[in-house]
Design an enzyme around this catalytic site. Structure first.
Site, PDB file in Angstrom:
ATOM      1  N   HIS A 160       3.227  -5.097   3.812  1.00  0.00           N
ATOM      2  CA  HIS A 160       3.270  -5.547   4.845  1.00  0.00           C
ATOM      3  C   HIS A 160       2.599  -7.059   5.166  1.00  0.00           C
ATOM      4  CE1 HIS A 160       3.418  -1.734   7.557  1.00  0.00           C
ATOM      5  NE2 HIS A 160       3.196  -1.168   5.714  1.00  0.00           N
TER       6      HIS A 160
ATOM      7  N   HIS B 127       4.882   0.065  -0.378  1.00  0.00           N
ATOM      8  CA  HIS B 127       5.593  -0.698   0.130  1.00  0.00           C
ATOM      9  C   HIS B 127       4.762  -1.930   0.615  1.00  0.00           C
ATOM     10  CE1 HIS B 127       3.915   1.948   3.311  1.00  0.00           C
ATOM     11  NE2 HIS B 127       3.946   1.301   3.952  1.00  0.00           N
TER      12      HIS B 127
ATOM     13  N   CYS C 268       5.602   5.850   4.763  1.00  0.00           N
ATOM     14  CA  CYS C 268       4.874   5.092   3.838  1.00  0.00           C
ATOM     15  C   CYS C 268       4.306   6.256   2.581  1.00  0.00           C
ATOM     16  CB  CYS C 268       3.464   5.102   4.758  1.00  0.00           C
ATOM     17  SG  CYS C 268       3.681   3.662   6.182  1.00  0.00           S
TER      18      CYS C 268
ATOM     19  N   HIS D 167       0.638  -1.151   0.427  1.00  0.00           N
ATOM     20  CA  HIS D 167      -0.381   0.030  -0.126  1.00  0.00           C
ATOM     21  C   HIS D 167       1.253   1.212  -0.520  1.00  0.00           C
ATOM     22  CE1 HIS D 167      -0.462   0.910   5.244  1.00  0.00           C
ATOM     23  NE2 HIS D 167       1.025   0.825   4.251  1.00  0.00           N
TER      24      HIS D 167
ATOM     25  N   GLU E 209      -0.781  -4.337  11.416  1.00  0.00           N
ATOM     26  CA  GLU E 209       0.166  -4.245  10.168  1.00  0.00           C
ATOM     27  C   GLU E 209       1.479  -4.503  10.611  1.00  0.00           C
ATOM     28  OE1 GLU E 209      -1.539  -0.575   7.901  1.00  0.00           O
ATOM     29  OE2 GLU E 209       0.600  -0.001   8.796  1.00  0.00           O
TER      30      GLU E 209
ATOM     31  N   ASP F 258      -4.701 -10.626  -0.640  1.00  0.00           N
ATOM     32  CA  ASP F 258      -3.286 -11.278  -0.317  1.00  0.00           C
ATOM     33  C   ASP F 258      -2.699 -10.682  -1.636  1.00  0.00           C
ATOM     34  OD1 ASP F 258      -1.549 -12.985   1.091  1.00  0.00           O
ATOM     35  OD2 ASP F 258      -2.116 -14.397  -0.277  1.00  0.00           O
ATOM     36  N   HIS F 259      -1.414 -10.862  -1.589  1.00  0.00           N
ATOM     37  CA  HIS F 259      -0.367 -10.537  -2.318  1.00  0.00           C
ATOM     38  C   HIS F 259      -1.121  -9.804  -3.541  1.00  0.00           C
ATOM     39  CE1 HIS F 259       1.907 -13.808  -0.632  1.00  0.00           C
ATOM     40  NE2 HIS F 259       3.059 -13.370  -1.447  1.00  0.00           N
TER      41      HIS F 259
HETATM   42 NI    NI Z   1       3.152   1.085   5.500  1.00  0.00          NI
END
Ligand code: NI
Length: 136
Positions: free
Chosen positions: A42, A40, A34, A15, A125, A80-81
Site C-alpha cells: 500500500h 501486498h 488481504c 503487509h 491505506e 517505509d519500504h
Molecule cells: Ni492491505
C-alpha cells in the site's frame, strides 16, 4: 487560543492480514485478497496533527521542522519500504490493519509531543479508505 497544525507524510509498505488461530479458508473469507500469503503493498498517506496554544515568542504551536523530524524517525524510517508483518516488532503479534497501524503510529509519536498538546493521526491505506486515532 488553541490551534491545530498538521503535517502530511507518506510511506510504502507491504503487509498481510491474517489470524494465526484461524484456518486458511476462514482467513480468506474474512480478509479476502488481504490474506494472500505472499503479501501486498500500500501507499500509505498520513496526516499528523498537533493542537496547542500559540507560543507568544515564536507564533508557532510547534516548529514544523521538529514535527517533520519526529515523523521521519518514528514512522518513515521504521516503516517505509518494509514488510510490516516481518520487519516491525509490533506487527509480529498484531494484525497490521489500518486501525492497528494508526494506533501504533499515534503511540510512537505521542512520546515525543509535549503533554499539553493533543495529537491526532489520520492514516490513508488507499485514497478512499482511511482511519483516525486521537487517543483513548
Ligand atoms: Ni492491505
Amino acid at each position: 487560543m488553541r490551534v491545530k497544525v498538521s503535517r502530511k507524510a507518506h510511506f510504502n509498505a507491504a503487509h498481510r492480514l491474517y489470524n494465526k488461530s484461524w484456518s486458511d479458508e476462514q482467513n480468506s473469507e474474512v480478509f479476502g485478497k488481504c490474506a494472500f500469503p505472499n503479501y501486498h503493498g500500500h501507499n500509505y498517506e498520513l496526516i499528523v496533527s498537533v493542537t496547542g496554544e500559540i507560543d507568544p515568542d515564536t507564533g508557532y504551536v510547534m516548529d514544523m521542522k521538529v514535527l517533520k523530524d519526529i515523523i521521519r524517525e518514528e514512522v518513515e524510517e521504521p516503516f517505509d519500504h518494509k514488510n510490516l508483518n516481518v520487519d516491525v516488532e509490533e506487527f509480529k503479534t498484531m494484525n497490521p490493519t489500518a486501525e492497528n497501524i494508526v494506533v501504533v503510529i499515534w503511540k510512537k509519536i505521542r512520546k515525543k509531543i509535549p503533554e499539553n498538546m493533543e495529537l491526532d493521526v489520520v492514516l490513508y491505506e488507499t485514497p478512499r479508505n482511511f482511519v483516525s486515532y486521537g487517543g483513548e
